[in-house]
Design an enzyme around this catalytic site. Structure first.
Site, mmCIF file in Angstrom:
data_model
loop_
_atom_site.group_PDB
_atom_site.id
_atom_site.type_symbol
_atom_site.label_atom_id
_atom_site.label_comp_id
_atom_site.label_asym_id
_atom_site.label_seq_id
_atom_site.Cartn_x
_atom_site.Cartn_y
_atom_site.Cartn_z
ATOM 1 N N GLU A 1 0.840 -1.201 0.000
ATOM 2 C CA GLU A 1 0.000 0.000 0.000
ATOM 3 C C GLU A 1 0.873 1.248 0.000
ATOM 4 O OE1 GLU A 1 -2.387 1.589 -0.600
ATOM 5 O OE2 GLU A 1 -4.256 0.977 0.310
ATOM 6 N N ASP A 2 0.335 2.324 -0.524
ATOM 7 C CA ASP A 2 1.071 3.581 -0.481
ATOM 8 C C ASP A 2 0.926 4.250 0.881
ATOM 9 O OD1 ASP A 2 -1.628 4.027 -0.935
ATOM 10 O OD2 ASP A 2 -1.334 5.648 -2.376
ATOM 11 N N ASP B 1 -4.353 5.680 5.967
ATOM 12 C CA ASP B 1 -4.858 6.923 6.540
ATOM 13 C C ASP B 1 -5.926 6.525 7.566
ATOM 14 O OD1 ASP B 1 -5.156 9.827 6.446
ATOM 15 O OD2 ASP B 1 -6.962 9.530 5.278
ATOM 16 N N PHE C 1 -1.771 16.064 4.319
ATOM 17 C CA PHE C 1 -1.833 15.485 2.981
ATOM 18 C C PHE C 1 -0.462 15.526 2.299
ATOM 19 C CE2 PHE C 1 -3.058 15.066 -1.439
ATOM 20 C CZ PHE C 1 -4.038 14.092 -1.352
HETATM 21 P P1 IMP Z 1 -7.847 5.228 3.945
HETATM 22 O O1 IMP Z 1 -8.914 4.292 3.467
HETATM 23 O O2 IMP Z 1 -8.439 6.419 4.648
HETATM 24 O O3 IMP Z 1 -6.787 4.551 4.782
HETATM 25 O O4 IMP Z 1 -7.201 5.861 2.658
HETATM 26 C C1 IMP Z 1 -6.203 5.241 1.983
HETATM 27 C C2 IMP Z 1 -6.067 5.777 0.589
HETATM 28 O O5 IMP Z 1 -6.376 7.166 0.522
HETATM 29 C C3 IMP Z 1 -4.640 5.661 0.143
HETATM 30 O O6 IMP Z 1 -4.377 4.417 -0.456
HETATM 31 C C4 IMP Z 1 -4.475 6.844 -0.791
HETATM 32 O O7 IMP Z 1 -4.865 6.476 -2.095
HETATM 33 C C5 IMP Z 1 -5.409 7.878 -0.236
HETATM 34 N N1 IMP Z 1 -4.715 8.848 0.649
HETATM 35 C C6 IMP Z 1 -4.791 8.926 2.002
HETATM 36 N N2 IMP Z 1 -4.029 9.920 2.487
HETATM 37 C C7 IMP Z 1 -3.430 10.486 1.403
HETATM 38 C C8 IMP Z 1 -2.466 11.560 1.261
HETATM 39 O O8 IMP Z 1 -1.993 12.216 2.207
HETATM 40 N N3 IMP Z 1 -2.078 11.803 -0.022
HETATM 41 C C9 IMP Z 1 -2.542 11.141 -1.106
HETATM 42 N N4 IMP Z 1 -3.426 10.126 -1.010
HETATM 43 C C10 IMP Z 1 -3.861 9.802 0.234
HETATM 44 MG MG MG Z 2 -3.637 3.413 -1.955
#
Ligand code: IMP
Ligand code: MG
Length: 181
Positions: free
Chosen positions: A103-104, A107, A156
């Site tokens: 995963e990148d 969040d 972000f």
């Molecule tokens: P989560 O479901 O809230 O954990 O979101 C995860 C996904 O949201 C990641 O795989 C990213 O694609 C996107 N995301 C969350 N935070 C960021 C950020 O700071 N920059 C860019 N993409 C983000």
């Molecule tokens: Mg992602």
């Protein structure tokens, strides 16, 4: 990398350099190689954000393994929509396999929670999570993130595969959104 970048009218400042990313990716790949080389794991790259991290991490592994791609979408602009859409599915047998999800960023953790449950319900033996970035202050999941390269503040970021509304993925380092002045 000392210059700020402007994307869709917002300014982002240098955050983690290309060199620091490289060193940390090597370190984590070495550890994962040590622990999972004998399990014949499959790598799962979550598109789009992870493709650059995954390609670097994959090449640092000391063992041979296959990689597959899934596409999930939950973000719009700076915010998670909370609703996860699967745009590209895994069409392989994962029964009793060890899967390493690349995963990148974690969040809120909702995207991974969805994916983890999905893969375990399809019969995976074990799901190991490797995330480039982790925002502990935003995380709401109750499962473990096995490996993270960097824990970062709840701000972000773009670059190294991560985008802000479609732009910034090809920046070599990571950049962080500047507070409004
Ligand atoms: P989560 O479901 O809230 O954990 O979101 C995860 C996904 O949201 C990641 O795989 C990213 O694609 C996107 N995301 C969350 N935070 C960021 C950020 O700071 N920059 C860019 N993409 C983000
Ligand atoms: Mg992602």
């Amino acid at each position: 990398m000392d210059e700020s970048v402007n994307i869709h009218g917002r300014s982002f400042k240098p955050f983690i350099s290309e060199q620091d990313l490289k060193e940390k990716v090597q370190e984590v790949a070495k550890e994962v190689s040590r622990l999972y080389a004998n399990e014949n794991p499959l790598l799962i790259c979550v598109l789009k954000g992870s493709f650059i991290f995954a390609s670097d991490f994959y090449r640092e592994l000391s063992f041979l393994c296959d990689i597959h791609f899934m596409k999930l979408k939950s973000y719009s602009g700076f915010n998670s929509t909370g609703e996860i859409q699967q745009e590209l599915a895994l069409n392989i047998d994962i029964q009793d396999r060890t899967l390493i999800i690349i995963e990148d960023i974690v969040d809120s953790g909702k995207t991974l929670e969805y994916l983890r449950n999905e893969l375990l319900s399809q019969g995976a033996k074990r799901v190991v999570i490797v995330s480039l970035l982790y925002k502990p202050d935003a995380f709401k999941g109750n499962y473990q993130i096995d490996y993270t390269c960097f824990s970062i503040p709840n701000k972000f970021v773009v670059g190294y595969g991560l985008d802000y509304d479609g732009l910034g993925r090809n920046l070599k380092g990571l950049y962080q959104l500047k507070e409004a002045e």
